[in-house]
Motif scaffolding. Structure first.
Motif, mmCIF file in Angstrom:
data_model
loop_
_atom_site.group_PDB
_atom_site.id
_atom_site.type_symbol
_atom_site.label_atom_id
_atom_site.label_comp_id
_atom_site.label_asym_id
_atom_site.label_seq_id
_atom_site.Cartn_x
_atom_site.Cartn_y
_atom_site.Cartn_z
ATOM 1 N N VAL A 1 6.228 -50.522 -10.401
ATOM 2 C CA VAL A 1 6.896 -50.187 -11.517
ATOM 3 C C VAL A 1 8.290 -50.914 -11.267
ATOM 4 O O VAL A 1 8.784 -51.038 -9.952
ATOM 5 C CB VAL A 1 7.203 -48.852 -11.606
ATOM 6 C CG1 VAL A 1 6.048 -47.942 -11.894
ATOM 7 C CG2 VAL A 1 7.795 -48.127 -10.380
ATOM 8 N N VAL A 2 9.011 -51.187 -12.507
ATOM 9 C CA VAL A 2 10.241 -52.233 -12.287
ATOM 10 C C VAL A 2 11.386 -51.313 -12.457
ATOM 11 O O VAL A 2 11.574 -50.745 -13.413
ATOM 12 C CB VAL A 2 9.990 -53.155 -13.335
ATOM 13 C CG1 VAL A 2 11.384 -53.979 -13.453
ATOM 14 C CG2 VAL A 2 8.802 -53.989 -13.147
ATOM 15 N N ILE A 3 12.127 -51.148 -11.167
ATOM 16 C CA ILE A 3 13.247 -50.479 -11.131
ATOM 17 C C ILE A 3 13.956 -50.839 -9.716
ATOM 18 O O ILE A 3 13.347 -51.167 -8.919
ATOM 19 C CB ILE A 3 12.975 -49.131 -11.268
ATOM 20 C CG1 ILE A 3 14.341 -48.185 -11.255
ATOM 21 C CG2 ILE A 3 12.255 -48.397 -10.031
ATOM 22 C CD1 ILE A 3 14.094 -46.545 -11.547
ATOM 23 N N HIS A 4 15.376 -50.837 -9.797
ATOM 24 C CA HIS A 4 16.098 -51.053 -8.727
ATOM 25 C C HIS A 4 16.225 -50.126 -7.767
ATOM 26 O O HIS A 4 15.710 -50.468 -6.504
ATOM 27 C CB HIS A 4 17.425 -51.936 -8.996
ATOM 28 C CG HIS A 4 18.236 -52.118 -7.986
ATOM 29 N ND1 HIS A 4 18.793 -51.290 -7.003
ATOM 30 C CD2 HIS A 4 18.353 -53.382 -7.353
ATOM 31 C CE1 HIS A 4 19.779 -52.050 -6.433
ATOM 32 N NE2 HIS A 4 19.360 -53.357 -6.162
ATOM 33 N N ASP A 5 16.607 -49.110 -8.007
ATOM 34 C CA ASP A 5 16.818 -47.993 -7.006
ATOM 35 C C ASP A 5 15.552 -47.404 -6.558
ATOM 36 O O ASP A 5 14.774 -47.427 -7.222
ATOM 37 C CB ASP A 5 17.814 -46.936 -7.443
ATOM 38 C CG ASP A 5 19.129 -47.456 -7.856
ATOM 39 O OD1 ASP A 5 19.433 -48.893 -7.665
ATOM 40 O OD2 ASP A 5 20.167 -47.045 -8.593
ATOM 41 N N SER A 6 15.773 -46.754 -5.574
ATOM 42 C CA SER A 6 14.551 -45.739 -5.031
ATOM 43 C C SER A 6 14.639 -44.435 -5.756
ATOM 44 O O SER A 6 13.690 -43.995 -5.669
ATOM 45 C CB SER A 6 14.622 -45.750 -3.509
ATOM 46 O OG SER A 6 15.791 -45.154 -3.142
#
Length: 252
Positions: free
Chosen positions: A54-59
């Motif tokens: 999935v495309v997201i920066h933060d964990s």
């Protein structure tokens, strides 16, 4: 026709056109491709609970969605129902967290992708295999570079998909950096723009390593980098500012 300046300093839209739309969303990626000079899009990938990239920066979900907790504790279907746009502007209310597969389908044949692998060592091998499998399925090996701050992930990527281009991300310029990249079979360097110098660019060019400077948003920094004669990519949240800097350099 693009200018020589634009061709020597290709524009990379950081997390999409993230200065104009919520980062790492399809809205930001669509906006980036309204600017013909955008040649690359940079994005970040984690694994969901059910092992979907999935495309997201933060964990964690807290900063860029209306969810809470860790990305890896939710399934892809649960993540897709979150609102990843309202935090940026009410116009983008309901903008979902995209799956990497959606982005690959969107970008194929239109724009190249710099995919940053964000997982830690615990799940890194699985993340690499899932991402590499999708890239193979879409036959996009030549349109993508896999990058990470974590050397182990890059080495695993090379093991899983030897044909994929890989690169190291760093905010420093340690001695022997080029040799380190060569030992990893990496042909790409993503480096803090403050570390860009003519000597580094000469060394990387001689070694066949492409360079991307990140993340350049201030007009003065963009103008300085755009004026350099050596070829390298410029990663920015604001492709319009990049274009202005390139045009200014042409007129000088």
């Amino acid at each position: 026709m693009q200018s020589a300046k634009a061709l020597s300093h290709p524009c990379v839209a950081h997390r999409g056109w993230s200065g104009g739309a919520p980062e790492n969303t399809m809205a930001a990626f669509r906006l980036a491709l309204t600017e013909p000079s955008v040649r690359w899009i940079e994005l970040d990938v984690h694994l969901s609970k059910d092992e979907v990239p999935v495309v997201i920066h933060d964990s964690t979900l807290n900063r860029t969605t209306n969810g809470k907790g860790k990305v890896r504790d939710m399934t892809a279907e649960q993540l897709s129902r979150l609102d990843a746009g309202s935090w940026f502007h009410p116009t983008y209310a309901g903008e979902p967290v995209p799956m990497l597969e959606q982005v690959l389908a969107f970008a194929r044949g239109r724009c190249r992708l710099n995919i940053e692998l964000k997982e830690g060592a615990l799940d890194g091998g699985l993340l690499v295999r899932r991402v590499a499998g999708l890239i193979r399925a879409y036959r996009m090996d030549d349109e993508i570079v896999l990058t990470s701050f974590d050397r182990r992930l890059i080495e695993r990527a090379k093991e899983s998909a030897p044909n994929l281009r890989t690169g190291l991300i760093t905010d420093k310029k340690p001695k022997g950096l080029v040799q380190r990249l060569q030992s990893m079979q990496a042909s790409f360097l993503s480096i803090d723009h403050k570390q860009i110098s003519a000597s580094l660019l000469r060394e990387t060019e001689a070694a066949g390593i492409r360079v991307m400077a990140w993340t350049v948003n201030h007009p003065a920094d963009l103008a300085r980098l755009a004026s350099m004669p050596e070829p390298f990519q410029i990663c920015t949240n604001y492709p319009d500012r990049w274009l202005a800097a390139v045009k200014e350099g042409i007129c000088r």
